[in-house]
Design a protein around this motif. Structure first.
Motif, PDB file in Angstrom:
ATOM      1  N   ALA A  45      93.152  72.543  91.156  1.00 45.26           N
ATOM      2  CA  ALA A  45      92.528  72.119  89.965  1.00 45.26           C
ATOM      3  C   ALA A  45      91.523  73.171  89.457  1.00 45.26           C
ATOM      4  CB  ALA A  45      91.693  70.791  90.521  1.00 45.26           C
ATOM      5  N   ARG A  46      91.408  74.070  89.962  1.00 52.46           N
ATOM      6  CA  ARG A  46      90.642  75.350  89.577  1.00 52.46           C
ATOM      7  C   ARG A  46      88.972  74.498  89.259  1.00 52.46           C
ATOM      8  NH1 ARG A  46      92.146  80.588  89.293  1.00 52.46           N
ATOM      9  NH2 ARG A  46      90.798  80.913  87.753  1.00 52.46           N
ATOM     10  N   ARG A  47      88.819  73.918  90.487  1.00 50.34           N
ATOM     11  CA  ARG A  47      87.385  73.475  90.404  1.00 50.34           C
ATOM     12  C   ARG A  47      86.651  73.756  91.757  1.00 50.34           C
ATOM     13  NH1 ARG A  47      84.752  67.983  88.919  1.00 50.34           N
ATOM     14  NH2 ARG A  47      83.407  67.689  90.736  1.00 50.34           N
ATOM     15  N   ALA A  48      85.553  74.109  91.456  1.00 52.89           N
ATOM     16  CA  ALA A  48      84.565  74.413  92.510  1.00 52.89           C
ATOM     17  C   ALA A  48      83.065  73.618  92.458  1.00 52.89           C
ATOM     18  CB  ALA A  48      84.300  75.846  92.513  1.00 52.89           C
ATOM     19  N   ASP A  49      82.857  73.151  93.699  1.00 52.42           N
ATOM     20  CA  ASP A  49      81.613  72.367  93.884  1.00 52.42           C
ATOM     21  C   ASP A  49      80.529  73.114  94.836  1.00 52.42           C
ATOM     22  OD1 ASP A  49      82.492  69.958  92.117  1.00 52.42           O
ATOM     23  OD2 ASP A  49      83.949  70.224  93.795  1.00 52.42           O
ATOM     24  N   LYS A  50      79.221  72.840  94.407  1.00 51.97           N
ATOM     25  CA  LYS A  50      78.064  73.352  95.521  1.00 51.97           C
ATOM     26  C   LYS A  50      77.644  71.781  95.892  1.00 51.97           C
ATOM     27  CE  LYS A  50      73.775  75.818  95.958  1.00 51.97           C
ATOM     28  NZ  LYS A  50      74.030  76.121  97.267  1.00 51.97           N
ATOM     29  N   ASP A  51      77.359  71.570  96.906  1.00 51.03           N
ATOM     30  CA  ASP A  51      76.754  70.218  97.430  1.00 51.03           C
ATOM     31  C   ASP A  51      77.060  69.171  96.642  1.00 51.03           C
ATOM     32  OD1 ASP A  51      75.328  71.795  99.410  1.00 51.03           O
ATOM     33  OD2 ASP A  51      73.778  72.171  98.054  1.00 51.03           O
ATOM     34  N   GLY A  52      78.333  68.896  96.189  1.00 57.17           N
ATOM     35  CA  GLY A  52      78.950  67.888  95.441  1.00 57.17           C
ATOM     36  C   GLY A  52      78.930  68.270  93.939  1.00 57.17           C
ATOM     37  N   ALA A  53      78.162  69.118  93.433  1.00 60.05           N
ATOM     38  CA  ALA A  53      78.030  69.361  91.944  1.00 60.05           C
ATOM     39  C   ALA A  53      78.998  70.246  91.480  1.00 60.05           C
ATOM     40  CB  ALA A  53      76.658  69.668  91.644  1.00 60.05           C
ATOM     41  N   GLU A  54      79.650  70.060  90.509  1.00 57.77           N
ATOM     42  CA  GLU A  54      80.603  70.955  89.941  1.00 57.77           C
ATOM     43  C   GLU A  54      80.003  72.325  89.368  1.00 57.77           C
ATOM     44  OE1 GLU A  54      84.514  71.287  87.068  1.00 57.77           O
ATOM     45  OE2 GLU A  54      83.533  69.367  87.249  1.00 57.77           O
ATOM     46  N   LEU A  55      80.402  73.373  89.756  1.00 61.64           N
ATOM     47  CA  LEU A  55      79.910  74.721  89.226  1.00 61.64           C
ATOM     48  C   LEU A  55      80.773  75.135  87.875  1.00 61.64           C
ATOM     49  CD1 LEU A  55      79.729  76.497  92.757  1.00 61.64           C
ATOM     50  CD2 LEU A  55      77.761  75.526  91.396  1.00 61.64           C
ATOM     51  N   ALA A  56      79.717  75.612  87.027  1.00 56.60           N
ATOM     52  CA  ALA A  56      80.482  76.109  85.668  1.00 56.60           C
ATOM     53  C   ALA A  56      80.878  77.357  86.066  1.00 56.60           C
ATOM     54  CB  ALA A  56      79.420  75.901  84.639  1.00 56.60           C
ATOM     55  N   LEU A  57      82.142  77.906  86.368  1.00 61.81           N
ATOM     56  CA  LEU A  57      82.433  79.295  86.599  1.00 61.81           C
ATOM     57  C   LEU A  57      83.509  79.788  85.697  1.00 61.81           C
ATOM     58  CD1 LEU A  57      83.062  79.140  90.593  1.00 61.81           C
ATOM     59  CD2 LEU A  57      80.734  79.695  89.095  1.00 61.81           C
ATOM     60  N   THR A  58      83.123  81.003  85.139  1.00 61.27           N
ATOM     61  CA  THR A  58      84.482  81.547  84.367  1.00 61.27           C
ATOM     62  C   THR A  58      85.645  81.940  85.441  1.00 61.27           C
ATOM     63  OG1 THR A  58      83.682  84.134  84.963  1.00 61.27           O
ATOM     64  CG2 THR A  58      82.458  82.941  83.133  1.00 61.27           C
ATOM     65  N   ILE A  59      86.651  82.302  84.566  1.00 64.16           N
ATOM     66  CA  ILE A  59      87.808  82.820  85.634  1.00 64.16           C
ATOM     67  C   ILE A  59      87.634  83.586  86.489  1.00 64.16           C
ATOM     68  CG2 ILE A  59      90.185  83.604  85.261  1.00 64.16           C
ATOM     69  CD1 ILE A  59      90.177  82.495  82.371  1.00 64.16           C
TER      70      ILE A  59
END
Length: 249
Positions: free
Chosen positions: A150-164
């Motif tokens: 999904a190209r998705r990352a979370d920290k403690d349940g909150a999605e992180l806005a990451l570049t590629i």
């Protein structure tokens, strides 16, 4: 090193933003022949308007633009949504290149450059951005969760806005906890390059720390190993050594 799959453009849309019509024409021609759909803009407002009308898969963005410079264009595009950015700069000042990376550019190319090299850089960034056919399962550690499919990352349940590149760097760290990697190692394994400006790695590590660490000034997860490189510590313990964040390897 993970084997890279051949990249096929499949009509990917690239927005080329440069006020020099000769540069824009040459770059656009090479990208067009490589199979990309190319849009062109000569300044910042035109670039933002064209991006809003047809959101690009990647932007080739000149740093020095009249009126609104490339840094501001990059910031505004990032505010509208995720998009890979390769920044073009005629400056030799390292600070300018780092500024481009700090505002979210995924890569940069210094003028004068080979159009063939630029096409390869475009292919490299887009290859990293596209979903893989057989992604590995989710990765979890220290409150972080990353889903490669999904190209998705979370920290403690909150999605992180990451570049590629930030996403790929975090995925690499999560897959290889406890091991120290030099900046040369990370350039090769994450960027897929055997050579390049190592400050690119330094900036991306710093940006990633700012998003995953509780206190980026005292990183517990992505630790600097003095004189060697970086290590991901899934336990989140305090890093050893006199300065775990300020002095890069």
């Amino acid at each position: 090193m993970e084997q890279q799959q051949p990249y096929a453009p499949d009509g990917a849309r690239v927005l080329v933003v440069d006020d020099d019509p000769t540069v824009a024409e040459v770059v656009s021609g090479y990208l067009d022949r490589a199979g990309y759909v190319v849009d062109r803009a000569g300044d910042g407002p035109d670039a933002l308007a064209r991006a809003a009308a047809h959101w690009p898969d990647l932007v080739v963005l000149d740093l020095m633009l009249p009126g609104m410079d490339g840094l501001e264009v990059c910031r505004r595009m990032r505010g509208q949504g995720p998009v890979p950015v390769i920044m073009l700069t005629a400056r030799g000042d390292e600070d300018d290149r780092i500024l481009g990376l700090e505002v979210g550019a995924d890569d940069y190319v210094t003028k004068p450059f080979s159009p063939r090299e630029l096409v390869l850089r475009v292919e490299s960034v887009l290859r990293r951005a596209r979903p893989v056919s057989a992604p590995r399962g989710p990765l979890r550690a220290a409150g972080l969760s990353l889903d490669p499919a999904a190209r998705r990352a979370d920290k403690d349940g909150a999605e992180l806005a990451l570049t590629i590149r930030e996403f790929d760097l975090l995925a690499f760290f999560l897959r290889h906890p406890g091991r120290v990697y030099s900046r040369e190692d990370l350039m090769r394994e994450v960027w897929g390059w055997d050579f390049g400006d190592l400050s690119t790695v330094t900036v991306h590590v710093r940006r990633l720390r700012g998003k995953v660490e509780d206190d980026p000034a005292r990183p517990r997860l992505i630790q600097t190993v003095w004189g060697v490189g970086y290590r991901f510590d899934a336990s989140g313990q305090d890093a050893a050594g006199p300065d775990a964040a300020g002095q890069e390897a």
